[in-house]
Scaffold this active site. Structure first.
Site, short mmCIF file in Angstrom:
data_model
loop_
_atom_site.label_atom_id
_atom_site.label_comp_id
_atom_site.label_asym_id
_atom_site.label_seq_id
_atom_site.Cartn_x
_atom_site.Cartn_y
_atom_site.Cartn_z
N GLY A 115 0.82 -1.21 0.00
CA GLY A 115 0.00 0.00 0.00
C GLY A 115 0.85 1.25 0.00
N ARG B 176 15.93 1.49 6.58
CA ARG B 176 16.39 2.58 5.70
C ARG B 176 16.96 3.72 6.51
NH1 ARG B 176 13.76 7.21 5.78
NH2 ARG B 176 11.73 6.28 5.36
N ARG C 269 -11.64 -2.53 38.56
CA ARG C 269 -11.99 -3.73 39.32
C ARG C 269 -13.28 -3.44 40.07
NH1 ARG C 269 -7.10 -5.46 42.97
NH2 ARG C 269 -8.57 -7.12 43.44
N HIS C 270 -13.92 -4.47 40.55
CA HIS C 270 -15.09 -4.27 41.42
C HIS C 270 -14.63 -3.58 42.70
CE1 HIS C 270 -13.48 -7.51 43.88
NE2 HIS C 270 -13.25 -8.15 42.75
N ASN D 192 -12.56 -9.88 50.32
CA ASN D 192 -11.28 -9.18 50.36
C ASN D 192 -10.93 -8.78 51.79
OD1 ASN D 192 -12.02 -7.68 47.20
ND2 ASN D 192 -10.61 -9.37 47.59
N ARG E 290 -20.26 -9.02 42.77
CA ARG E 290 -19.46 -7.84 43.13
C ARG E 290 -19.23 -6.88 41.96
NH1 ARG E 290 -16.61 -12.56 43.45
NH2 ARG E 290 -14.53 -12.75 42.49
N GLU F 134 -13.96 -13.94 37.32
CA GLU F 134 -12.61 -14.06 37.88
C GLU F 134 -12.00 -15.43 37.60
OE1 GLU F 134 -10.00 -12.86 38.43
OE2 GLU F 134 -9.63 -12.28 40.50
N TYR G 215 -4.74 -17.04 51.03
CA TYR G 215 -3.43 -17.48 50.53
C TYR G 215 -2.67 -18.28 51.61
CZ TYR G 215 -3.92 -14.72 46.27
OH TYR G 215 -4.35 -14.23 45.06
N ARG H 200 2.87 -22.09 41.73
CA ARG H 200 2.19 -20.92 41.17
C ARG H 200 3.12 -19.71 41.15
NH1 ARG H 200 -2.27 -16.91 42.35
NH2 ARG H 200 -3.27 -16.78 40.32
N TYR I 19 -3.66 -18.30 34.15
CA TYR I 19 -3.75 -17.05 33.38
C TYR I 19 -3.90 -17.35 31.89
CZ TYR I 19 -3.14 -13.54 36.97
OH TYR I 19 -3.37 -12.70 38.03
N HIS J 151 -12.47 -8.34 37.26
CA HIS J 151 -11.68 -8.84 38.40
C HIS J 151 -10.19 -8.71 38.13
CE1 HIS J 151 -15.48 -10.67 39.78
NE2 HIS J 151 -15.70 -10.74 38.48
N ARG K 52 -5.81 -7.83 34.45
CA ARG K 52 -4.39 -7.91 34.09
C ARG K 52 -4.23 -8.40 32.65
NH1 ARG K 52 -2.65 -10.58 39.77
NH2 ARG K 52 -1.77 -8.72 40.76
C1 LIG Z 1 -11.10 -10.00 46.36
O1 LIG Z 1 -12.28 -10.72 46.66
C2 LIG Z 1 -12.81 -11.48 45.59
C3 LIG Z 1 -14.00 -12.19 46.16
O2 LIG Z 1 -14.97 -11.27 46.61
C4 LIG Z 1 -11.83 -12.49 45.08
O3 LIG Z 1 -12.32 -13.17 43.94
C5 LIG Z 1 -10.57 -11.80 44.71
O4 LIG Z 1 -9.62 -12.78 44.34
C6 LIG Z 1 -10.07 -11.02 45.91
N1 LIG Z 1 -8.82 -10.41 45.57
C7 LIG Z 1 -7.73 -10.90 46.06
C8 LIG Z 1 -6.58 -10.97 45.13
O5 LIG Z 1 -7.61 -11.28 47.21
#
Ligand SMILES: *[C@@H]1O[C@H](CO)[C@@H](O)[C@H](O)[C@H]1NC(C)=O
Ligand SMILES: *[C@@H]1O[C@H](CO)[C@@H](O)[C@H](O)[C@H]1NC(C)=O
Ligand SMILES: *[C@@H]1O[C@H](CO)[C@@H](O)[C@H](O)[C@H]1NC(C)=O
Ligand SMILES: *[C@H]1O[C@H](CO)[C@@H](O)[C@H](O)[C@H]1NC(C)=O
Length: 455
Positions: free
Chosen positions: A20, A53, A231-232, A238, A286, A307, A318, A332, A347, A372, A377
């Protein structure tokens, strides 16, 4: 390491040859294809002949006369630039397992196209020509404005000079330009886009990989628009540090939801305050609660925006995961992109389910997406070209509205923070504790981002 790639199914390699005149949006299309395929883990790379070039001839003495097909000196440099680009591309195909290489050049004559054709066939690479044909003066002018303000050839040069010079350069190409046509080029694989996509001509599209590229290109438009991401609001889970589930917003999360309409208005600015956005949420409570105070009529729920599914770990903290499944927890952290929760997702799985969302986003205009952390991300990685090793570790805080403005060669980002505290849900590598360390390595996310004022 598990590898997903449609190219492994087919074992096909494709060389996309852009065709083009200048200012037809070729580089933009080429870059978008590379970004899209890379996001899908298909090894792709663009070879821009203009850059080769410039390396050879610099930009000092570059003006339209250089592109006159009677200018022997200019011709010599341009031939050499092409040769270098093609050589590098072939080397990349063989040494770095390239799958889709894009030759971003003008390729204006049939004779020139024949040379690349031959080379591809010798190397068992499928050539696919992608022509951007445009005779709509307004579109061309718009493109010239874009190119002129972004092209390295016109850095430090006067605006009026740049426009005139560029128009003259296009004239020189027009003299020799031969468009792709169904009669003469009937045995070639090609896509011809006429005036962006008011008409699209397809010829001999054969492999699945080629048809994926075609489908993507067909969905592109160039109307200016913005995409907002959030995000929500903070959820009850949380507060307790649990992941997954389908909990309600916390009180502070609700405050964010109530403030969100103001944040959006502020981000739209005074002159656009009547613009209607389309709001996309996931199917989880949420995100819908977060969207519930927005005044817009069009709201859509997507299961694909839900999510990341934590499988057996759903509802755990965690810390509990670290105690109950220590090996998984470590696995992970070692490869967060590939790690798939027992009975859940990775992911990479999210990227695959987000593909239709990306396609639809390319077609749409102004959209606000409330979703979420992990999903955001992945969406963000697509727009900002963030590599896979980095994207799962990017920090995307709660109670913040992100605005993306796609431009010709980059995406502008701004963030507006609602001044509503929330727990941090960011987990660094190697710990089950939440929260971002302060200090120089606060986050690996590339800070292309300018925080705007706290509202
Ligand atoms: C925040 O809370 C939601 C559930 O309400 C969950 O899915 C999400 O992973 C939480 N975020 C983190 C990373 O803790
Ligand atoms: C979430 O909120 C709704 C409505 O306010 C309420 O009926 C429901 O019990 C709440 N759910 C939880 C898990 O607290
Ligand atoms: C946005 O939607 C409202 C309500 O449907 C309508 O009255 C308004 O004209 C729309 N605004 C624009 C700019 O289209
Ligand atoms: C298009 O690509 C071929 C590759 O062989 C090259 O020979 C030709 O000069 C290119 N066209 C232009 C003008 O960049």
């Amino acid at each position: 390491m598990p590898v997903y790639s449609i190219s492994h199914v087919e074992n096909v390699r494709v060389c996309v040859v852009m065709v083009g005149l200048p200012a037809r949006g070729k580089s933009l299309i080429a870059q978008k294809i590379v970004r899209y395929l890379s996001w899908l883990s298909i090894n792709s790379k663009c070879f821009n002949v203009g850059n080769y070039r410039r390396q050879l001839a610099g930009t000092e003495d570059i003006n339209a006369a250089f592109f006159d097909s009677n200018n022997a000196e200019g011709l010599k440099y341009r031939r050499e630039a092409i040769d270098n680009a093609v050589t590098d591309m072939m080397k990349w195909f063989s040494d770095e397992n390239g799958v889709v290489g894009i030759l971003d050049a003008t390729n204006s004559t049939r004779e020139r196209r024949d040379r690349i054709l031959k080379l591809c066939r010798e190397n068992l690479i499928e050539p696919m020509f992608l022509e951007s044909f445009c005779d709509d003066d307004e579109l061309i002018l718009q493109n010239i404005l874009d190119v002129k303000t972004t092209s390295p050839d016109y850095v430090d040069k006067d605006n009026e000079f740049a426009t005139q010079d560029f128009l003259q350069r296009i004239k020189f190409y027009e003299e020799i330009y031969e468009t792709m046509d169904q009669a003469t080029d009937s045995d070639l694989t090609f896509i011809k886009l006429v005036n962006v996509n008011s008409q699209i001509i397809l010829n001999r599209i054969e492999s699945y990989l080629e048809s994926r590229i075609v489908y993507y290109v067909m969905n592109l438009h160039i109307k200016p628009r913005c995409i907002w991401l959030s995000r929500h609001g903070e959820s009850e889970y949380n507060l307790t540090g649990q992941i997954g589930g389908d909990s309600n917003l916390s009180d502070r999360g609700m405050r964010y939801a109530k403030k969100l309409p103001d944040l959006v208005l502020k981000s739209l600015g005074e002159e656009n305050k009547h613009t209607n956005l389309t709001v996309w949420t996931s199917t989880l409570k949420r995100t819908q609660q977060t969207a519930s105070f927005l005044p817009y009529k069009k709201k859509l729920q997507w299961k694909a925006l839900d999510e990341l599914d934590a499988g057996e770990c759903d509802g755990m903290t965690y810390e509990e995961i670290e105690n109950k499944f220590p090996e998984d927890f470590k696995a992970r952290d070692d490869d967060k992109y590939e790690y798939r929760y027992k009975g859940g997702e990775s992911y990479r799985d999210i990227v695959i389910r987000l593909e239709p969302i990306i396609m639809e986003l390319e077609r749409q205009e102004n959209i606000l997406i409330i979703t979420h952390q992990a999903v955001l991300r992945c969406l963000y990685a697509y727009f900002m070209n963030v590599p896979q090793e980095e994207s799962p570790w990017m920090s995307i805080p709660l109670h913040t509205l992100i605005k993306l403005e796609p431009r010709a060669y980059s995406t502008l980002v701004s963030r507006i923070k609602a001044d509503i505290p929330a727990v941090s849900t960011y987990k660094e590598k190697g710990t089950s504790q939440l929260g971002e360390a302060s200090g120089p390595n606060i986050s690996k996310s590339r800070d292309l981002i300018k925080d705007s004022d706290v509202v």
